[in-house]
Write an enzyme that holds these catalytic residues in place. Sequence first.
Site, PDB file in Angstrom:
ATOM      1  CG  ASN A   1     -35.887   3.432  -1.307  1.00 16.31           C
ATOM      2  OD1 ASN A   1     -35.347   4.046  -2.214  1.00 16.31           O
ATOM      3  ND2 ASN A   1     -35.689   2.130  -1.131  1.00 16.31           N
TER       4      ASN A   1
ATOM      5  CE1 TYR B   1     -40.222   4.359 -11.885  1.00 16.25           C
ATOM      6  CE2 TYR B   1     -39.140   5.779 -13.492  1.00 16.25           C
ATOM      7  CZ  TYR B   1     -39.200   5.243 -12.217  1.00 16.25           C
ATOM      8  OH  TYR B   1     -38.273   5.596 -11.262  1.00 16.25           O
TER       9      TYR B   1
END
Length: 253
Positions: A87, A153
């Site tokens: 995560n 990103y």
Amino acid sequence: MNNKIVFITGASSGIGAACAKVFADAGAKLILAARRNERLQELVEKLNLKPSEFYLLELDVRDRKTVESAISSLPSEWSAIDVLINNAGLSRGLDKLYQADFQDWEEMIDTNIKGLLYMTRYIVPGMVSRGTGHVINIGSIAGHQTYPGGNVYCGTKAAVKSISEGLKQDLLGSPVRVTSVDPGLVETEFSEVRFHGDRDRAKKVYQGMTPLTPDDVADVVFFCATRPIHVNINDVILMPTEQASATLVHRQG
């Protein structure tokens, strides 16, 4: 999930903390890793976990040697990891590629790609040798659709998508499962981190619409982890009802 060992990176807040709650409620034992140890302490107190139910690691997934040491040094009763939830991740800036900050690039690439790879490389061999395990990577709609200013990103999350697919192929013939859970807009510290602590700018990202919550994403992660062993959910894209793509969002007012 009762007594299964679930390893969660980026567990100190947001989706990671929400995953910790849903798996703890199901009776899992949690290895919680994050850079902010004090936030991990607050989390286990909030979840009212007993010492036998959790193991905390102050860990920066970008540091390969530290990751290697942390995994190899786990007590024997914590070493047989059943579920790895990759995560830990972040975004920095929304600058045009030719104007962006190099440090922002480094941080995203080192965390979102290399950190995920390090965790996977050191944990999955044990799963293969034990003949059981599940890797769940938290991806993003940004891995499927590039948006203006997202450049690097989006590239890192596209890498997560490809790495998840490649790992699934490499594990063919093994009972170890691989899933990528790819959300759209989720209201966490994500935008605040992206804008380097500018809370006012971060709030505008979710203004006029109802974004996903970390609990929404954790519910999907838990669903994927609790399917019968012969079922592998490869990829899940979830978005708010008011979001149709990476760039199309309906806002009130």
